[in-house]
Scaffold this active site. Structure first.
Site, PDB file in Angstrom:
ATOM      1  N   LYS A   9     -48.066  -9.032   8.429  1.00 46.55           N
ATOM      2  CA  LYS A   9     -46.975  -8.983   9.074  1.00 46.55           C
ATOM      3  C   LYS A   9     -46.832  -7.989   9.937  1.00 46.55           C
ATOM      4  CE  LYS A   9     -42.907 -11.428   8.927  1.00 46.55           C
ATOM      5  NZ  LYS A   9     -42.757 -12.874   8.352  1.00 46.55           N
ATOM      6  N   GLU A  66     -39.949  17.121   3.439  1.00 40.31           N
ATOM      7  CA  GLU A  66     -38.838  16.582   2.685  1.00 40.31           C
ATOM      8  C   GLU A  66     -38.645  17.307   1.495  1.00 40.31           C
ATOM      9  OE1 GLU A  66     -40.234  12.572   1.477  1.00 40.31           O
ATOM     10  OE2 GLU A  66     -42.263  13.312   1.023  1.00 40.31           O
ATOM     11  N   ASP A 120     -31.927  21.337  38.673  1.00 36.29           N
ATOM     12  CA  ASP A 120     -32.808  22.619  38.931  1.00 36.29           C
ATOM     13  C   ASP A 120     -33.994  22.385  37.906  1.00 36.29           C
ATOM     14  OD1 ASP A 120     -31.712  23.269  36.441  1.00 36.29           O
ATOM     15  OD2 ASP A 120     -31.198  25.224  37.104  1.00 36.29           O
TER      16      ASP A 120
HETATM   17  N1  COA Z   1     -43.550  -4.527   6.284  1.00 38.30           N
HETATM   18  C1  COA Z   1     -44.119  -5.827   6.600  1.00 38.30           C
HETATM   19  N2  COA Z   1     -43.276  -6.916   6.406  1.00 38.30           N
HETATM   20  C2  COA Z   1     -42.355  -6.797   5.822  1.00 38.30           C
HETATM   21  C3  COA Z   1     -41.793  -5.482   4.844  1.00 38.30           C
HETATM   22  C4  COA Z   1     -42.423  -4.523   5.494  1.00 38.30           C
HETATM   23  N3  COA Z   1     -41.963  -2.957   5.063  1.00 38.30           N
HETATM   24  N4  COA Z   1     -40.572  -5.655   4.546  1.00 38.30           N
HETATM   25  C5  COA Z   1     -40.381  -7.104   4.772  1.00 38.30           C
HETATM   26  N5  COA Z   1     -41.347  -7.633   5.281  1.00 38.30           N
HETATM   27  C6  COA Z   1     -41.608  -9.153   5.651  1.00 38.30           C
HETATM   28  C7  COA Z   1     -41.252  -9.950   4.219  1.00 38.30           C
HETATM   29  O1  COA Z   1     -42.767 -10.171   3.825  1.00 38.30           O
HETATM   30  C8  COA Z   1     -40.790 -11.254   4.870  1.00 38.30           C
HETATM   31  O2  COA Z   1     -41.892 -11.947   5.522  1.00 38.30           O
HETATM   32  P1  COA Z   1     -42.157 -13.604   5.024  1.00 38.30           P
HETATM   33  O3  COA Z   1     -40.907 -14.109   4.976  1.00 38.30           O
HETATM   34  O4  COA Z   1     -43.106 -13.992   6.145  1.00 38.30           O
HETATM   35  O5  COA Z   1     -42.792 -13.255   3.369  1.00 38.30           O
HETATM   36  C9  COA Z   1     -39.695 -10.683   5.743  1.00 38.30           C
HETATM   37  O6  COA Z   1     -40.477  -9.590   6.112  1.00 38.30           O
HETATM   38  C10 COA Z   1     -38.550 -10.697   5.532  1.00 38.30           C
HETATM   39  O7  COA Z   1     -38.341  -9.861   4.395  1.00 38.30           O
HETATM   40  P2  COA Z   1     -37.122  -9.769   3.440  1.00 38.30           P
HETATM   41  O8  COA Z   1     -37.008 -10.936   2.525  1.00 38.30           O
HETATM   42  O9  COA Z   1     -35.829  -9.416   4.280  1.00 38.30           O
HETATM   43  O10 COA Z   1     -37.300  -8.377   2.612  1.00 38.30           O
HETATM   44  P3  COA Z   1     -37.659  -8.316   1.098  1.00 38.30           P
HETATM   45  O11 COA Z   1     -36.818  -8.781   0.205  1.00 38.30           O
HETATM   46  O12 COA Z   1     -39.124  -9.308   0.920  1.00 38.30           O
HETATM   47  O13 COA Z   1     -38.297  -6.764   1.199  1.00 38.30           O
HETATM   48  C11 COA Z   1     -38.177  -4.481   0.775  1.00 38.30           C
HETATM   49  C12 COA Z   1     -37.460  -5.662   1.139  1.00 38.30           C
HETATM   50  C13 COA Z   1     -37.229  -3.342   1.003  1.00 38.30           C
HETATM   51  C14 COA Z   1     -38.879  -4.422  -0.619  1.00 38.30           C
HETATM   52  C15 COA Z   1     -39.254  -4.263   1.860  1.00 38.30           C
HETATM   53  O14 COA Z   1     -38.730  -4.520   3.047  1.00 38.30           O
HETATM   54  C16 COA Z   1     -40.414  -3.255   1.586  1.00 38.30           C
HETATM   55  O15 COA Z   1     -41.151  -3.531   1.029  1.00 38.30           O
HETATM   56  N6  COA Z   1     -40.100  -2.280   2.668  1.00 38.30           N
HETATM   57  C17 COA Z   1     -41.042  -1.042   2.582  1.00 38.30           C
HETATM   58  C18 COA Z   1     -40.734  -0.500   1.107  1.00 38.30           C
HETATM   59  C19 COA Z   1     -41.828   0.824   1.372  1.00 38.30           C
HETATM   60  O16 COA Z   1     -42.792   0.795   1.707  1.00 38.30           O
HETATM   61  N7  COA Z   1     -40.975   2.193   0.784  1.00 38.30           N
HETATM   62  C20 COA Z   1     -41.790   3.425   0.898  1.00 38.30           C
HETATM   63  C21 COA Z   1     -41.468   4.019   2.195  1.00 38.30           C
HETATM   64  S1  COA Z   1     -39.660   4.624   2.386  1.00 38.30           S
HETATM   65 MG    MG Z   2     -40.014  10.095   0.297  1.00 39.05          MG
END
Ligand code: COA
Ligand code: MG
Length: 288
Positions: free
Chosen positions: A20, A129, A270
Site C-alpha cells: 500500500k 527519543e 535583507d
Molecule cells: N502503512 C500502509 N498501509 C496502511 C497503514 C500503514 N501504516 N496503516 C493502514 N494502512 C492501510 C490498511 O491496510 C487499509 O488498507 P486496506 O483496506 O486496503 O487493507 C487502509 O490503510 C485503512 O486502514 P485502517 O483500517 O484505517 O487501519 P487499521 O485499523 O488497519 O490499522 C493501525 C491501524 C494503526 C494498526 C495501522 O495504521 C498501522 O499499522 N500503522 C503503523 C503502526 C506502526 O508501524 N507503528 C510503529 C511506528 S510508530
Molecule cells: Mg518509539
C-alpha cells in the site's frame, strides 16, 4: 539527499501495508521490527522485510528498516536478516550515545565489505527519543558520516520524562526544538513526531504546519490518511514559491544598485529573508 517529507511506518510482517505504501509513492517507507511489532512476531517481521526487499520494486520510495534498540539484544539478528537484501538504510531507535551509532555502523561496514557494496552505501537515521539522546545531541550528530537525519520521538521521550502527552506538545517542546536546531547545525534533515490519532485531520494539519514552521523537513506518519496533508505541509505552496521568487528577483536588482536593505510592500528585505527565500526554492526543487 532524498526528500523525506513523510516517513511512513508499518509492521515488517504486514506485506499488504508495505505494498500500500509503495502504491502511494510515499517518500520514505520504514518497515518496522521495533515497537510496532509484538515480541512474538519479531522473526516474522525480519522475514517479511527480507522478502519484501528481495521481491518488491519500491519505485520512487526509499526503503528503510527500523531495527530494535542496540541494548535490546535483538538488533544483531535484525541486521543479520535484512542487510543481505540491501535496504537503503537503517533507522536506529532509542539511541543513548554516539557509541550506539558506532555499534550499528560497524555492522553496516562489515556487510558492505562482505557483499562488495560501495563503502557508505547503507545510510543511517537515528531516533532522538530518550533524555540522554537529547542531552547528547551534539556528539550524536557527529557520530557517523552515514547519518542523514534525526527523527524526533515525542511519545517515547514523554514516557521517559514522566510527562503527559498533550495535543499542543509543550511538554516536549524543548526537545522538539533541540532536535531541529542540532540537525540544522550539522546539515542533517529533521523528521518530526507522529500524530497518533490518525483520524484527526485538523490536528494533523496544525501539528505538521507547526513542525514545518519550526524548520523540520518532514514528519513520521503511521496511516495512509496522513500522507497527503503531510506532503502538503512540507512542500512549499505555489504562493510561497512565487513570493520567494519575487524576493530573489528584487534582490538581484537592488543589490546590483548597491542596496543591501530595501523595502518591498512595507517590509524590510535583507540577507536573512533572501536566505529563507533560497531555502523555499531549494525545498520546492527537492520535492520535485
Ligand atoms: N502503512 C500502509 N498501509 C496502511 C497503514 C500503514 N501504516 N496503516 C493502514 N494502512 C492501510 C490498511 O491496510 C487499509 O488498507 P486496506 O483496506 O486496503 O487493507 C487502509 O490503510 C485503512 O486502514 P485502517 O483500517 O484505517 O487501519 P487499521 O485499523 O488497519 O490499522 C493501525 C491501524 C494503526 C494498526 C495501522 O495504521 C498501522 O499499522 N500503522 C503503523 C503502526 C506502526 O508501524 N507503528 C510503529 C511506528 S510508530
Ligand atoms: Mg518509539
Amino acid at each position: 539527499m532524498h526528500a523525506r517529507r513523510a516517513l511512513m511506518y508499518m509492521p515488517g510482517h504486514d506485506r499488504r501495508k508495505i505494498e500500500k505504501a509503495i502504491a502511494l509513492q510515499v517518500d520514505t517507507i520504514c518497515m518496522d521490527i521495533e515497537d510496532g511489532v509484538a515480541a512474538n512476531r519479531k522473526a516474522d517481521a525480519r522475514q517479511g522485510i527480507a522478502a519484501a526487499l528481495a521481491e518488491l520494486d519500491f519505485g520512487r520510495s526509499e526503503k528503510l528498516v527500523r531495527i530494535n534498540p542496540v541494548q535490546s539484544g535483538l538488533a544483531e539478528d535484525d541486521l543479520g536478516a535484512v542487510l543481505p537484501h540491501h535496504p537503503d538504510g537503517i533507522v536506529v531507535p532509542k539511541i543513548q550515545s554516539a557509541a550506539d551509532v558506532h555499534w550499528v555502523e560497524a555492522r553496516l561496514e562489515q556487510a558492505e565489505r562482505q557483499h562488495g557494496w560501495e563503502a557508505g552505501s547503507l545510510l543511517l537515521i537515528v531516533l532522538i527519543e530518550t533524555p540522554l539522546a537529547v542531552i547528547r545531541l551534539n556528539e550524536i550528530c557527529q557520530s557517523s558520516a552515514r547519518l542523514q537525519a534525526l527523527i524526533f520521538g515525542a511519545d517515547d521521550l514523554a514516557a521517559w520524562m514522566q510527562a503527559t502527552r498533550t495535543p499542543a506538545a509543550w511538554e516536549v517542546f524543548y526537545a522538539r526544538g533541540a532536535v531541529v536546531l542540532h540537525a540544522a547545525a550539522y546539515g542533517l534533515q529533521s523528521i518530526d513526531m507522529v500524530k497518533i490519532d490518525f483520524n484527526d485531520t485538523e490536528g494533523l494539519r496544525q501539528e505538521a504546519r507547526m513542525g514545518a514552521e519550526m524548520g523540520y523537513t518532514g514528519k513520521q506518519i503511521i496511516h495512509p490518511n496522513q500522507w497527503p496533508l503531510t506532503a502538503e505541509a512540507f512542500t512549499p505552496s505555489p504562493a510561497q514559491i512565487e513570493e520567494a521568487q519575487r524576493l530573489l528577483d528584487s534582490f538581484d536588482q537592488e543589490s546590483g544598485q548597491g542596496r543591501g536593505a530595501y523595502a518591498v510592500d512595507g517590509r524590510m528585505v535583507d540577507m536573512p529573508l533572501i536566505r529563507a527565500a533560497r531555502n523555499v526554492i531549494e525545498r520546492a526543487n527537492a520535492a520535485g
